[in-house]
Design a protein around this motif. Structure first.
Motif, PDB file in Angstrom:
ATOM      1  N   THR A 123      43.779  33.671 -24.292  1.00 20.36           N
ATOM      2  CA  THR A 123      42.687  33.452 -25.243  1.00 20.36           C
ATOM      3  C   THR A 123      41.538  32.729 -24.545  1.00 20.36           C
ATOM      4  O   THR A 123      41.732  31.675 -23.937  1.00 20.36           O
ATOM      5  CB  THR A 123      43.167  32.613 -26.439  1.00 20.36           C
ATOM      6  N   ARG A 124      40.356  33.297 -24.627  1.00 21.42           N
ATOM      7  CA  ARG A 124      39.160  32.662 -24.072  1.00 21.42           C
ATOM      8  C   ARG A 124      38.630  31.645 -25.085  1.00 21.42           C
ATOM      9  O   ARG A 124      38.579  31.918 -26.293  1.00 21.42           O
ATOM     10  CB  ARG A 124      38.100  33.712 -23.764  1.00 21.42           C
ATOM     11  N   VAL A 125      38.212  30.481 -24.591  1.00 24.86           N
ATOM     12  CA  VAL A 125      37.737  29.404 -25.474  1.00 24.86           C
ATOM     13  C   VAL A 125      36.321  29.016 -25.057  1.00 24.86           C
ATOM     14  O   VAL A 125      36.069  28.702 -23.883  1.00 24.86           O
ATOM     15  CB  VAL A 125      38.667  28.182 -25.398  1.00 24.86           C
ATOM     16  N   THR A 126      35.388  29.012 -26.039  1.00 23.44           N
ATOM     17  CA  THR A 126      33.991  28.668 -25.774  1.00 23.44           C
ATOM     18  C   THR A 126      33.517  27.645 -26.794  1.00 23.44           C
ATOM     19  O   THR A 126      33.763  27.800 -27.989  1.00 23.44           O
ATOM     20  CB  THR A 126      33.089  29.915 -25.852  1.00 23.44           C
ATOM     21  N   VAL A 127      32.843  26.600 -26.315  1.00 23.84           N
ATOM     22  CA  VAL A 127      32.340  25.533 -27.184  1.00 23.84           C
ATOM     23  C   VAL A 127      30.822  25.653 -27.266  1.00 23.84           C
ATOM     24  O   VAL A 127      30.134  25.767 -26.240  1.00 23.84           O
ATOM     25  CB  VAL A 127      32.736  24.145 -26.646  1.00 23.84           C
TER      26      VAL A 127
END
Length: 299
Positions: free
Chosen positions: A109-113
């Motif tokens: 899973t790619r996580v972006t803030v």
């Protein structure tokens, strides 16, 4: 039929492991801290809280976090407020963003803030985080947990993750676990156990008598892992009775200033191969039957 066969094999293994032992698998909150990381833990499941670390986060500001399943497809969002807190890695104050994992397909899973204005604050590749299935509840009495059509998460590097809930396991217990229709082959060096804070809880140390055994599988069954977990009544009593173990101010730290290590949730991570020599592809396994047996065993 296969279920009866594998349970018979596991019961046979159980009867051969009744010898007394003197193992000490390590206990309580005396664990080496996890290393510094941008995200912790690196495996999570729907509604679990995880922590993101980045110096660009600003105290008190709210951020949107996008989780994108790169194998199963789909994306969802969570939102949280940044706070400066002690990092369990080294006790230093750092900006932290705590959010809940959304319900997405298992696997990398790619996580972006993002800031409120849409600017990207940080982005993590899908090798940094894996969404797993919800933990399976286990017990400290003789029981068989049988999950048909179970699916497990597989990380970008081919590691399979199986979370278990051992919050009801107080007494010393030996567990046996195997998979039907997932002929996974592994050795002791391929297995590690983590908790939901990112601590490395256990490696399979052959120097500890009777800590574990691995039994070979075949074209239908995985290898069977037998593992002994020591009693946790003492640990739980300390955290109920002794002021030094209070965690009212911060669930990751005791009021005495020492780290609190959660033992209620364990993620079993196995980096194995299939019986035919193939490797597991990132994402989710095909449905299989997961069988876990428990038997009280005090040392």
């Amino acid at each position: 039929m296969r279920s009866r066969i594998v349970m018979g094999l596991m019961l046979a293994a159980l009867t051969t492991l009744s010898l007394p032992a003197t193992s000490d698998a390590g206990c309580g909150c005396d664990k080496p801290p996890p290393p510094r990381a941008a995200i912790r833990p690196f495996v999570g499941w729907a509604d679990q809280q995880i922590v993101l670390f980045n110096d660009a986060l600003q105290e008190g500001k709210k951020y949107d976090v996008r989780f994108e399943s790169t194998v199963g497809g789909g994306a969802d969002w969570s939102r949280g407020r940044a706070k400066r807190k002690r990092d369990i890695a080294d006790g230093q104050q750092r900006m932290q963003l705590r959010v809940e994992v959304p319900n997405l397909p298992l696997g990398p899973t790619r996580v972006t803030v993002y800031r409120d204005n849409g600017q990207v604050v940080m982005q993590l590749a899908d090798s940094a985080f894996t969404i797993a299935a919800e933990p399976i509840a286990l017990h400290d009495f003789r029981a068989t947990t049988n999950r048909t059509r179970y699916q497990a998460a597989i990380g970008r590097d081919g590691t399979i993750y199986i979370p278990v809930d051992v919050s009801q396991v107080d007494d010393g217990t030996r567990f046996w676990g195997t998979a039907v229709d997932l002929p996974l082959v592994f050795q002791a060096s391929n297995v590690a156990m983590y908790n939901d804070q990112g601590y490395l809880m256990q490696l399979l140390d052959s120097s500890i008598p009777n800590l574990f055994d691995i039994y070979s599988g075949d074209q239908s069954f995985s290898n069977t892992l037998a593992y002994w977990r020591h009693e946790f009544r003492t640990y739980k009593q300390q955290h109920r009775w002794e002021d030094a173990f209070d965690v009212d101010d911060d669930p990751e730290w005791h009021t005495s200033g020492t780290r609190h290590v959660n033992h209620d949730t364990i993620v079993v991570a196995i980096r194995g191969t299939l019986e035919n020599g193939g490797t597991l592809s990132p994402g989710s396994t095909q449905p299989f039957q997961l069988v876990v047996m428990s038997e009280p065993e005090e040392h």
